[in-house]
Scaffold this motif. Structure first.
Motif, short mmCIF file in Angstrom:
data_model
loop_
_atom_site.label_atom_id
_atom_site.label_comp_id
_atom_site.label_asym_id
_atom_site.label_seq_id
_atom_site.Cartn_x
_atom_site.Cartn_y
_atom_site.Cartn_z
N GLU A 258 0.83 -1.20 0.00
CA GLU A 258 0.00 0.00 0.00
C GLU A 258 0.87 1.25 0.00
OE1 GLU A 258 -3.87 0.54 2.24
OE2 GLU A 258 -2.58 1.93 3.37
N VAL A 259 0.50 2.21 -0.83
CA VAL A 259 1.17 3.50 -0.89
C VAL A 259 0.09 4.57 -0.85
CG1 VAL A 259 2.70 5.03 -2.19
CG2 VAL A 259 3.04 2.55 -2.28
N ARG A 260 0.24 5.53 0.04
CA ARG A 260 -0.75 6.61 0.15
C ARG A 260 -0.15 7.94 -0.30
NH1 ARG A 260 -5.44 6.13 3.99
NH2 ARG A 260 -5.80 3.89 4.21
N PHE A 261 -0.89 8.63 -1.15
CA PHE A 261 -0.53 9.98 -1.55
C PHE A 261 -1.30 10.95 -0.64
CE2 PHE A 261 0.84 9.60 -6.30
CZ PHE A 261 1.66 8.54 -5.98
N VAL A 262 -0.57 11.85 0.01
CA VAL A 262 -1.20 12.89 0.83
C VAL A 262 -0.92 14.23 0.17
CG1 VAL A 262 -0.96 11.53 2.93
CG2 VAL A 262 0.82 13.17 2.32
N LYS A 263 -1.81 15.18 0.37
CA LYS A 263 -1.64 16.48 -0.26
C LYS A 263 -0.35 17.13 0.22
CE LYS A 263 -6.37 17.64 -1.54
NZ LYS A 263 -7.47 18.62 -1.45
N ALA A 264 0.45 17.58 -0.72
CA ALA A 264 1.73 18.21 -0.40
C ALA A 264 1.53 19.68 -0.10
CB ALA A 264 2.71 18.03 -1.55
N THR A 265 2.50 20.24 0.59
CA THR A 265 2.56 21.68 0.82
C THR A 265 3.77 22.24 0.07
OG1 THR A 265 3.98 21.47 2.77
CG2 THR A 265 1.59 21.33 3.12
N ALA A 266 3.85 23.54 -0.01
CA ALA A 266 5.02 24.15 -0.65
C ALA A 266 6.28 23.76 0.11
CB ALA A 266 4.85 25.67 -0.68
N GLN A 267 6.17 23.62 1.43
CA GLN A 267 7.32 23.26 2.27
C GLN A 267 7.84 21.86 1.97
OE1 GLN A 267 8.73 25.47 4.51
NE2 GLN A 267 10.37 23.96 4.71
N ASP A 268 6.94 20.94 1.59
CA ASP A 268 7.35 19.56 1.31
C ASP A 268 8.40 19.49 0.21
OD1 ASP A 268 5.80 18.22 3.22
OD2 ASP A 268 4.04 18.28 1.94
N TRP A 269 8.34 20.38 -0.75
CA TRP A 269 9.29 20.36 -1.86
C TRP A 269 10.69 20.77 -1.39
CZ3 TRP A 269 8.02 18.68 -6.80
CH2 TRP A 269 6.66 18.42 -7.02
N THR A 270 10.76 21.71 -0.47
CA THR A 270 12.07 22.15 0.02
C THR A 270 12.57 21.26 1.16
OG1 THR A 270 11.01 23.73 1.51
CG2 THR A 270 11.66 24.54 -0.65
N ASP A 271 11.66 20.51 1.80
CA ASP A 271 12.05 19.64 2.91
C ASP A 271 12.87 18.43 2.47
OD1 ASP A 271 11.07 21.14 4.95
OD2 ASP A 271 9.26 19.95 5.29
N LEU A 272 12.85 18.11 1.19
CA LEU A 272 13.61 16.95 0.72
C LEU A 272 15.09 17.11 1.04
CD1 LEU A 272 11.90 16.31 -2.73
CD2 LEU A 272 11.64 14.96 -0.64
N ALA A 273 15.61 18.31 0.86
CA ALA A 273 17.02 18.56 1.18
C ALA A 273 17.26 18.43 2.68
CB ALA A 273 17.42 19.95 0.69
N LYS A 274 16.27 18.80 3.50
CA LYS A 274 16.40 18.65 4.95
C LYS A 274 16.37 17.17 5.35
CE LYS A 274 14.24 23.12 5.90
NZ LYS A 274 13.09 23.82 6.54
N ASN A 275 15.61 16.37 4.61
CA ASN A 275 15.64 14.92 4.85
C ASN A 275 17.06 14.39 4.68
OD1 ASN A 275 12.88 15.17 5.02
ND2 ASN A 275 12.42 13.89 3.25
N ARG A 276 17.71 14.83 3.61
CA ARG A 276 19.07 14.38 3.34
C ARG A 276 20.04 14.86 4.43
NH1 ARG A 276 19.75 10.34 0.14
NH2 ARG A 276 21.93 11.01 -0.05
N ALA A 277 19.80 16.05 4.95
CA ALA A 277 20.67 16.59 6.00
C ALA A 277 20.56 15.80 7.30
CB ALA A 277 20.34 18.06 6.24
#
Length: 445
Positions: free
Chosen positions: A163-182
């Motif tokens: 199962e994979v769920r898509f949840v509504k993204a925010t503008a912040q979610d796009w920039t948070d990817l780099a924070k995930n890596r950090a």
């Protein structure tokens, strides 16, 4: 015909007409009378409308196989067959455009039709560890549509039915990817932190401890109870977040399920908090939770035993510590390009030669030998290697930092591991008691 009889028949006729009219209306309005194609077409439009409806697109944390792999965050923006996508799979968190389709088969499915970030998980030639060769990250690029729930779009993968769920993204979610890596260095563990870790759970009445081991390449962790007679264990995939980690499956503490762990910079701990005093904490410890006697056969008076780090097979072993890998890389960096360190072999009780460490190299460079004696620390259960001599007369500058770790005055923890790497040989790890250095070897007995 009597007037009364005529009225009776007229009443029956009118009633029959009304019943027929009701039946026709129900027939027209009933979804069960739609053809399978009509129902699929309706679902296709429903999915397409949903995908295009979110202002900032959708976010999915995709756990491809929670028995051996962690989660990968993807963000998507769909419009008219085009999708903008980014992920935290690697340090490239930029947005890339590709194509998608909503296909009709036995069910409706979302298919990413051209190469995109999500295909990194489905490429069988792109694998994180040797045991997944030919399987890759076990991901998919076709997702079967299973409806919507509380604003989320529910899919199941075509290959493994995850199962994979898509949840509504925010503008912040796009920039948070780099924070995930950090967050990754905090999960892997800095060389300034102790090497050993534990998972500690508190159900409000009892504290339990588990040996904790994380493999960065697969984003996967294992935690086994250290309590005598207990078989409780947690195997969990890990996804990075800007503030910590998300684990799947969740850790069950008492009756509560904990999955969101927050990073605490001061201690390096990751803490998940429930209610009524329930917590789960991933924390550091300065020594193994379980001390073994696996070092004893290496002491003087025992038969010959040999253990070898073989670079061709063990250079990428997840059980090597970061400090170990850094020191091995430093040795190679100081050698000519045609030469590399290819083996570190420990000989214990080799007849008249005693005990020694042999360093061998590719490219024609001769082997180097460090002769040692062994001393036991029975309290801390370590074996201490004492310097005797170098065969070439003096310590090679090339090996100074690496060899220093193996000669730790507090000794080495020796552990017979339960896993295998490439071959059937038993794996032993040698870990310094003073530092976070751990080397992986094959046993040759």
């Amino acid at each position: 015909m009597k007037l009364k009889t005529i009225i009776k028949y007229l009443f029956i006729a009118v009633l029959a007409m009304q019943l027929v009219s009701c039946d026709n209306k129900e027939t027209i309005d009933s979804p069960f009378n739609a053809t399978p194609t009509e129902r699929l077409n309706a679902q296709q439009k429903e999915l397409n409308d949903a995908l295009e409806s979110s202002e900032f697109g959708w976010k999915a944390i995709y756990f491809t196989d929670t028995t051996q792999l962690g989660g990968y965050t993807h963000v998507f923006k769909f419009k008219a067959g085009k999708v903008d996508m980014a992920s935290d799979f690697d340090d490239d968190t930029a947005v890339y455009s590709s194509e998608y389709s909503i296909d009709l088969g036995s069910t409706v499915s979302l298919v990413f039709t051209t190469k995109s970030r999500i295909h990194l998980l489905s490429d069988s030639n792109n694998y994180p560890i040797a045991s997944l060769r030919g399987k890759g990250y076990k991901g998919d690029f076709q997702f079967l549509y299973y409806g919507q729930d509380n604003g989320q779009i529910i899919f199941k993968t075509n290959r493994s039915f995850e199962e994979v769920r898509f949840v509504k993204a925010t503008a912040q979610d796009w920039t948070d990817l780099a924070k995930n890596r950090a967050m990754i260095p905090n999960v892997v563990g800095a060389t300034t932190r102790p090497l050993f870790r534990l998972l500690e759970t508190n159900d409000g009445a009892k504290i339990s401890k588990f040996d904790f081991n994380f493999t960065g390449a697969t984003r996967f962790a294992k935690a086994n109870s250290i309590e005598t007679g207990s078989s409780v264990s947690y195997n969990m995939g890990i996804a990075y977040t800007p503030t910590g980690i998300l684990v799947n499956p969740a850790v069950k503490v008492g009756t509560q399920m904990l999955s969101q762990f927050t990073y605490e910079a001061a201690t390096g701990n990751f803490i998940a908090t429930g209610t009524a005093g329930v917590t789960a904490t991933i924390k550091y410890t300065t020594q193994p939770l379980v001390l073994t006697d696996d070092y004893k056969p290496l002491l003087a008076g025992n038969p010959l035993t040999r253990f070898a780090y073989i670079a061709a097979n063990l250079a990428t072993a997840p059980s090597n510590s970061l400090l170990c890998n850094n020191l091995l890389n430093a040795v190679n960096a100081n050698l000519p390009s045609t030469q590399k360190i290819n083996r570190i072999t420990f000989y214990f009780n080799d007849g008249g030669f005693g005990s020694y460490i042999q360093y061998t190299f590719t490219g024609g460079k001769g082997a180097l030998y460090h002769n040692v004696t062994t001393v036991e620390d029975p309290v801390n259960k370590t074996i201490i290697l004492k310097h005797v001599s170098w065969d070439n007369g003096s310590e090679p500058a090339l090996l100074k930092d690496l060899d220093k770790e193996l000669m730790d005055p507090k000794g080495l923890y020796v552990k017979k591991e339960s896993f295998r790497i490439t071959f059937s040989n038993t794996i032993y790890t040698f870990t310094t008691a003073s530092n976070n250095f751990r080397l992986t070897t094959y046993a040759f007995q």
